[in-house]
Design an enzyme around this catalytic site. Structure first.
Site, short mmCIF file in Angstrom:
data_model
loop_
_atom_site.label_atom_id
_atom_site.label_comp_id
_atom_site.label_asym_id
_atom_site.label_seq_id
_atom_site.Cartn_x
_atom_site.Cartn_y
_atom_site.Cartn_z
N SER A 173 0.84 -1.19 0.00
CA SER A 173 0.00 0.00 0.00
C SER A 173 0.88 1.25 0.00
O SER A 173 1.75 1.38 -0.87
CB SER A 173 -0.97 -0.04 1.19
OG SER A 173 -1.98 0.94 1.04
N ARG A 243 -11.98 6.84 9.55
CA ARG A 243 -11.49 5.47 9.66
C ARG A 243 -12.49 4.48 9.06
O ARG A 243 -12.10 3.53 8.37
CB ARG A 243 -11.25 5.13 11.12
CG ARG A 243 -10.84 3.70 11.39
CD ARG A 243 -9.58 3.34 10.66
NE ARG A 243 -9.05 2.04 11.07
CZ ARG A 243 -8.01 1.45 10.51
NH1 ARG A 243 -7.38 2.04 9.52
NH2 ARG A 243 -7.59 0.29 10.93
N ASP A 342 -8.71 -6.73 -4.61
CA ASP A 342 -8.37 -5.39 -4.12
C ASP A 342 -8.99 -4.36 -5.05
O ASP A 342 -8.58 -4.22 -6.20
CB ASP A 342 -6.85 -5.25 -4.08
CG ASP A 342 -6.37 -3.90 -3.57
OD1 ASP A 342 -7.21 -3.01 -3.31
OD2 ASP A 342 -5.14 -3.75 -3.42
N HIS A 375 -7.86 -5.42 -0.37
CA HIS A 375 -6.59 -4.71 -0.22
C HIS A 375 -5.78 -5.22 0.97
O HIS A 375 -4.55 -5.32 0.90
CB HIS A 375 -6.89 -3.21 -0.06
CG HIS A 375 -5.68 -2.34 0.02
ND1 HIS A 375 -4.77 -2.23 -1.01
CD2 HIS A 375 -5.22 -1.54 1.02
CE1 HIS A 375 -3.81 -1.39 -0.65
NE2 HIS A 375 -4.04 -0.97 0.57
N ASP A 376 -6.45 -5.56 2.04
CA ASP A 376 -5.77 -6.02 3.26
C ASP A 376 -5.07 -7.37 3.09
O ASP A 376 -4.39 -7.82 4.01
CB ASP A 376 -6.78 -6.15 4.40
CG ASP A 376 -6.82 -4.91 5.27
OD1 ASP A 376 -6.09 -3.94 4.97
OD2 ASP A 376 -7.57 -4.89 6.25
#
Length: 395
Positions: A173, A243, A342, A375-376
Site C-alpha cells: 500500500s 477510519r 483489491d 486490499h488487506d
C-alpha cells in the site's frame, strides 16, 4: 485494522487465516535524531525541518559487509513495530506474518529495518510534534510532505545505522509506494524492491474517498483549525468517520459477506420504533466498523491522517523519465504484486507500475494473486503470497 496493530485493518486471525507459528520474541523501539538546525531536512516543496526524530525497530543481525538489509516501510496507519511483541506475545507487529526466523523476510538471514514514517504520530516527527519555534504542536504549520521526503528520512536512518547497501525494500500500500520511490530516488543504493498492492497514481475515485475522509475530520468542530492539542477536545468523531470510510476500502465485498452477510446483533428482533434507536448500529457489520473506529482513536492522530492521505494523493513517480532511466542503468529489479479482490489499488495499478518500469528497462517480475480479502490481503498469511515475497528476496 483486533489484537495486533496492523497497517490497514484487522489481522489474519480475525479472518480465519492462521498465522505462521513462532516468530520474533520481545523487541523494542529505538529513537534517532537525524537532522538538526545546523543540518536540517530540506523538503521537496522548499521548506526545511529540524530536528527530525525517528522511531525505528531492527530485527536480525547486520552482517560484516553491512549489506544484508531489508527495509520495510509501513502503510498509512502503521508504525515502526512491524514484528515481534512489546511484552504481550498475543499483540504482535503489523507484518509479523512476513518477518521472523524462517519467514519470508527471514531474520536469521536479513537485517530488517522498520521505521515510523515522517509525518506520523508514533514516535517520528509529525504535525503533532512540538514546533521548536513555539514549543506548541505544529498543527497545520507543519510543512507539506511528499513520498520522496519520507524516503529521504529513511535513507538518513540507514546511514545512521551504518548500512552500506540495501538488499531490498518491501512494502504494501503506502509502503509499496515508498518502495517504488526508493528504486527511483536511490537506485544505486538498493538491489531490488517489492511493491505490493500499491499505486503510482491514485485514481479520481481514490482521491475522492480520501477527500471525504479528510473532510470528516476538518468539519468536526473539535478540529479547531488543527490547534486541538492541549484543549481537552479532539476531532474524534471526524477521525472515527474517516477510519470507517477508509476501512471499507481495505476489504472486499466478498470478505464482508463471508464474515457478516446481513447478520444482526439481535437476530429476529423487532426494529425499534424511535428514530434514534432505529439509526443505532443493528447489523453486525455496523458494530464491526464502530469497533474499528474506536480502537483506531487510541493510537492515531487526526493531523497525521490528514497529512499522509494527502501525500498519497500527489504521488506521481513516473513524471520524470530521467529517474526511470537511472534505475534501469543501475540494474534495478522490481517485483510487483497485486490481489484480484483489491478494489482500492487493484491489478490495473500494479500493471501500470510494471509496464512503466519494464518500458524503461528495469527488470520486472509481475505477480497477480487470488485472494478474497481485498486490499488487506498484503497483511495476511496467504501461502502463495508468502512464497512470492520469499522468492523476490532471492539474489
Amino acid at each position: 485494522m483486533s489484537t495486533a496493530r496492523t497497517a490497514e485493518s484487522s489481522p489474519s486471525a480475525a479472518r480465519g487465516v492462521p498465522r505462521t507459528p513462532g516468530g520474533l520474541g520481545l523487541v523494542r523501539t529505538s529513537q534517532a535524531v537525524l537532522f538538526t538546525p545546523e543540518a536540517p531536512l530540506e523538503l521537496e516543496r522548499g521548506a526545511v525541518l529540524a530536528p527530525v526524530e525517528v522511531a525505528y525497530e531492527t530485527y536480525g543481525t547486520l552482517d560484516a559487509t553491512a549489506s544484508n538489509v531489508v527495509v520495510v516501510p509501513h502503510a498509512l496507519t502503521g508504525d515502526a513495530h512491524a514484528a515481534g511483541h512489546h511484552g504481550d506475545p498475543a499483540r504482535r507487529g503489523w507484518w509479523d506474518v512476513l518477518i521472523g526466523p524462517g519467514r519470508p523476510i527471514d531474520t536469521d538471514r536479513w537485517f530488517v529495518v522498520a521505521s515510523n514514517l515522517l509525518g506520523g504520530c508514533r514516535g517520528t516527527t509529525g504535525p503533532s510534534s512540538p514546533d521548536p519555534a513555539t514549543g506548541r504542536p505544529y498543527g497545520l504549520d507543519f510543512p507539506a510532505l511528499t513520498i520522496g521526503d519520507l524516503v529521504r528520512v529513511q535513507r538518513a536512518l540507514l546511514r545512521h545505522l551504518g548500512v552500506r547497501r540495501i538488499h531490498a525494500v518491501v512494502g504494501g500500500s503506502l509502503g509499496g509506494m515508498q518502495a517504488l520511490e526508493w528504486v527511483l530516488q536511490a537506485p544505486e543504493d538498493v538491489d531490488r524492491v517489492v511493491v505490493i498492492a500499491a499505486s503510482a497514481r491514485l485514481s479520481a475515485q481514490s482521491i475522492a474517498l480520501s477527500t471525504a475522509a479528510r473532510e470528516a475530520i476538518l468539519r468536526d468542530p473539535d478540529f479547531q483549525g488543527g490547534r486541538y492539542h492541549g484543549t481537552g477536545r479532539r476531532p474524534d468523531a471526524g477521525l472515527a468517520a474517516a477510519r470507517m470510510i477508509g476501512h471499507v476500502t481495505y476489504v472486499s465485498e466478498e470478505a464482508l459477506e463471508r464474515k457478516f452477510d446481513r447478520a444482526r446483533r439481535a437476530p429476529g428482533g423487532a426494529l425499534p420504533a424511535s428514530g434514534a434507536e432505529w439509526l443505532a448500529p443493528d447489523f453486525e457489520v455496523e458494530h464491526y466498523l464502530h469497533h474499528q473506529a474506536a480502537t483506531f482513536l487510541d493510537r492515531f492522530d487526526p493531523l497525521s491522517y490528514l497529512y499522509l492521505t494527502r501525500v498519497m494523493d500527489h504521488f506521481d513517480p513516473f513524471r520524470d523519465p530521467a529517474r526511470l532511466a537511472a534505475a534501469a542503468a543501475a540494474g534495478a529489479h522490481a517485483t510487483v504484486v497485486s490481489f484480484d479482490s483489491d478494489w482500492r489499488f487493484g491489478p490495473p495499478h500494479s500493471d501500470r507500475i510494471a509496464r512503466e518500469l519494464a518500458a524503461a528497462g528495469v527488470g520486472v517480475v509481475r505477480r497477480s494473486l487470488t485472494s478474497p480479502w481485498g486490499h488487506d490481503s498484503f497483511l495476511l498469511a496467504l501461502p502463495d503470497y508468502l512464497a512470492v515475497v520469499a522468492a523476490a528476496l532471492e539474489p
